[in-house]
Design an enzyme around this catalytic site. Structure first.
Site, PDB file in Angstrom:
ATOM      1  N   ASP A 132       0.803  -1.241   0.000  1.00  0.00           N
ATOM      2  CA  ASP A 132       0.000   0.000   0.000  1.00  0.00           C
ATOM      3  C   ASP A 132       0.834   1.289   0.000  1.00  0.00           C
ATOM      4  O   ASP A 132       0.547   2.213   0.776  1.00  0.00           O
ATOM      5  CB  ASP A 132      -0.959  -0.001   1.203  1.00  0.00           C
ATOM      6  CG  ASP A 132      -1.929  -1.172   1.193  1.00  0.00           C
ATOM      7  OD1 ASP A 132      -1.842  -2.010   0.292  1.00  0.00           O
ATOM      8  OD2 ASP A 132      -2.764  -1.259   2.117  1.00  0.00           O
TER       9      ASP A 132
ATOM     10  N   ASP B 249      -4.549  -0.801  -1.703  1.00  0.00           N
ATOM     11  CA  ASP B 249      -5.843  -0.697  -1.053  1.00  0.00           C
ATOM     12  C   ASP B 249      -6.771  -0.092  -2.107  1.00  0.00           C
ATOM     13  O   ASP B 249      -6.448   0.963  -2.679  1.00  0.00           O
ATOM     14  CB  ASP B 249      -5.694   0.238   0.163  1.00  0.00           C
ATOM     15  CG  ASP B 249      -6.589  -0.120   1.326  1.00  0.00           C
ATOM     16  OD1 ASP B 249      -6.934  -1.310   1.499  1.00  0.00           O
ATOM     17  OD2 ASP B 249      -6.936   0.808   2.091  1.00  0.00           O
TER      18      ASP B 249
ATOM     19  N   HIS C  60     -10.643   0.591  -2.591  1.00  0.00           N
ATOM     20  CA  HIS C  60     -12.000   0.548  -2.031  1.00  0.00           C
ATOM     21  C   HIS C  60     -13.048   1.171  -2.957  1.00  0.00           C
ATOM     22  O   HIS C  60     -12.799   2.229  -3.555  1.00  0.00           O
ATOM     23  CB  HIS C  60     -12.044   1.331  -0.716  1.00  0.00           C
ATOM     24  CG  HIS C  60     -11.202   0.763   0.387  1.00  0.00           C
ATOM     25  ND1 HIS C  60     -11.260  -0.558   0.772  1.00  0.00           N
ATOM     26  CD2 HIS C  60     -10.296   1.351   1.220  1.00  0.00           C
ATOM     27  CE1 HIS C  60     -10.424  -0.754   1.785  1.00  0.00           C
ATOM     28  NE2 HIS C  60      -9.815   0.385   2.072  1.00  0.00           N
TER      29      HIS C  60
ATOM     30  N   HIS D 201     -10.728   6.698   1.934  1.00  0.00           N
ATOM     31  CA  HIS D 201      -9.350   6.648   1.431  1.00  0.00           C
ATOM     32  C   HIS D 201      -9.238   5.619   0.318  1.00  0.00           C
ATOM     33  O   HIS D 201     -10.011   4.660   0.258  1.00  0.00           O
ATOM     34  CB  HIS D 201      -8.369   6.302   2.569  1.00  0.00           C
ATOM     35  CG  HIS D 201      -8.582   4.931   3.133  1.00  0.00           C
ATOM     36  ND1 HIS D 201      -9.529   4.659   4.093  1.00  0.00           N
ATOM     37  CD2 HIS D 201      -7.982   3.740   2.851  1.00  0.00           C
ATOM     38  CE1 HIS D 201      -9.505   3.370   4.387  1.00  0.00           C
ATOM     39  NE2 HIS D 201      -8.580   2.775   3.644  1.00  0.00           N
TER      40      HIS D 201
ATOM     41  N   LYS E  91      -6.851  -5.062  -3.171  1.00  0.00           N
ATOM     42  CA  LYS E  91      -7.560  -5.637  -2.021  1.00  0.00           C
ATOM     43  C   LYS E  91      -8.542  -4.609  -1.481  1.00  0.00           C
ATOM     44  O   LYS E  91      -8.449  -3.423  -1.795  1.00  0.00           O
ATOM     45  CB  LYS E  91      -6.575  -6.044  -0.921  1.00  0.00           C
ATOM     46  CG  LYS E  91      -5.839  -4.848  -0.312  1.00  0.00           C
ATOM     47  CD  LYS E  91      -4.782  -5.293   0.657  1.00  0.00           C
ATOM     48  CE  LYS E  91      -4.037  -4.136   1.278  1.00  0.00           C
ATOM     49  NZ  LYS E  91      -4.867  -3.277   2.129  1.00  0.00           N
TER      50      LYS E  91
ATOM     51  N   CYS F 113      -1.845  -2.892   7.669  1.00  0.00           N
ATOM     52  CA  CYS F 113      -1.761  -3.765   6.498  1.00  0.00           C
ATOM     53  C   CYS F 113      -0.439  -4.518   6.386  1.00  0.00           C
ATOM     54  O   CYS F 113      -0.408  -5.644   5.891  1.00  0.00           O
ATOM     55  CB  CYS F 113      -2.070  -2.963   5.244  1.00  0.00           C
ATOM     56  SG  CYS F 113      -3.799  -2.409   5.232  1.00  0.00           S
TER      57      CYS F 113
HETATM   58  C1  VGL Z   1      -4.619   0.489   5.829  1.00  0.00           C
HETATM   59  C2  VGL Z   1      -6.184   1.243   7.316  1.00  0.00           C
HETATM   60  C3  VGL Z   1      -7.181   1.127   6.372  1.00  0.00           C
HETATM   61  C4  VGL Z   1      -3.182   0.153   5.564  1.00  0.00           C
HETATM   62  C5  VGL Z   1      -5.601   0.354   4.868  1.00  0.00           C
HETATM   63  O1  VGL Z   1      -2.775   0.128   4.383  1.00  0.00           O
HETATM   64  O2  VGL Z   1      -2.446  -0.098   6.542  1.00  0.00           O
HETATM   65  N1  VGL Z   1      -4.929   0.925   7.053  1.00  0.00           N
HETATM   66  N2  VGL Z   1      -6.874   0.683   5.142  1.00  0.00           N
HETATM   67 ZN    ZN Z   2      -8.301   0.741   3.599  1.00  0.00          ZN
END
Ligand code: VGL
Ligand code: ZN
Length: 209
Positions: free
Chosen positions: A8, A48, A50, A83, A108, A153
Site C-alpha cells: 500500500d 488498497d 475501495h 481513502h 484488495k 496492512c
Molecule cells: C490500511 C487502514 C485502512 C493500511 C488500509 O494500508 O495499513 N490501514 N486501510
Molecule cells: Zn483501507
C-alpha cells in the site's frame, strides 16, 4: 526465488493523503534502493482499492467519525476516513515509487462489506485475494515485506504470509515501513516476531551478497 512485497505505498497513506501515515513518503527512496538491480526475483505491490461506499469509511455510518471504533457486519471495525477509492489520485502509487520495478499488483479491499488489511485475504479470513496462490505457483522461498502501515496492512500481510505460505522465510523490513500509532507499531513488531517473522533493516538486505 526471493520475493519482495510492497504494501500500500499509495498517495492516500503519504503526506497530503486521506489517511496519511506520519512520514509515509520517507520510505519511497529506501524502497527504490531495495528494488533496484534485480536483488529480488519478484516484486509484488498491493493496493488498497475501495469502492466509494466501503463499509470501513466513517462516512458510511451516520454519527460515527474517523478513528473511532465502530462495527461492520456485527464485528468491531476501526472507522477510517474515506481513502484509496478506486480510480482516485489517493489510490495511485506514490509518484516517486519506481513502478517499473514492480512485476505484479494485487488489489484488495474491494468488498464494501468487509475490510481487508492483509494483501492475502479479507479480515474474516474467508475470501482470498489470490496472492498466496500466485506466490506459491511462482515457487518463492523467501518473502520480504515492507510498506504502509506497519500496524495495520503490513502486520496483517506478514502474519498471513506466515500462516498461508508454509516453508517460506518471511521478514519485515522496519525502516522501509511506517505506522500510524507508535505504540501499535511496537506491538505489531512483537507480534510479527512471535509469529516467526524476521525483523531486518534495508541495510541488512542491501548488504546481502
Ligand atoms: C490500511 C487502514 C485502512 C493500511 C488500509 O494500508 O495499513 N490501514 N486501510
Ligand atoms: Zn483501507
Amino acid at each position: 526465488m526471493k520475493c519482495l512485497l510492497l504494501v500500500d505505498i499509495q498517495n492516500g497513506f503519504c503526506s497530503g493523503g486521506n489517511l496519511a501515515v506520519p512520514n509515509g513518503e520517507d520510505i519511497v527512496p529506501i524502497v527504490n534502493r531495495l528494488i533496484a538491480k534485480g536483488r529480488y526475483d519478484l516484486v509484488v505491490a498491493s493496493k488498497d482499492w475501495h469502492p466509494a461506499d466501503h463499509g470501513s469509511f466513517a462516512s458510511q455510518h451516520p454519527g460515527s467519525s474517523p478513528f473511532k471504533m465502530g462495527t461492520l457486519n456485527g464485528k468491531p471495525q476501526m472507522m477510517w476516513p474515506d481513502h484509496c477509492v478506486q480510480g482516485s489520485h489517493d489510490a495511485e502509487f506514490h509518484p516517486g515509487l519506481n513502478v517499473g520495478g514492480i512485476d505484479h499488483v494485487q488489489r484488495k479491499g474491494e468488498d464494501p462489506t468487509i475490510d481487508s488489511y492483509s494483501a492475502f485475504r479479507d479480515n474474516d479470513q474467508s475470501a482470498l485475494t489470490g496472492l498466496s496462490g500466485y506466490l506459491a505457483r511462482a515457487g518463492i522461498g523467501s518473502l520480504d515485506i515492507c510498506g504502509l502501515a506497519t500496524d495495520y496492512c503490513v502486520k496483517a500481510s506478514a502474519l498471513d504470509a506466515r500462516a498461508m505460505l508454509p516453508g517460506v522465510k518471511v521478514r519485515f523490513i522496519s525502516d522501509a515501513s511506517r505506522g500510524i500509532d507508535p505504540t501499535d507499531v511496537k506491538a505489531a513488531i512483537a507480534e510479527m516476531s512471535a509469529a516467526g517473522v524476521g525483523i531486518v533493516t534495508s541495510a541488512d538486505v542491501l548488504s546481502e551478497r
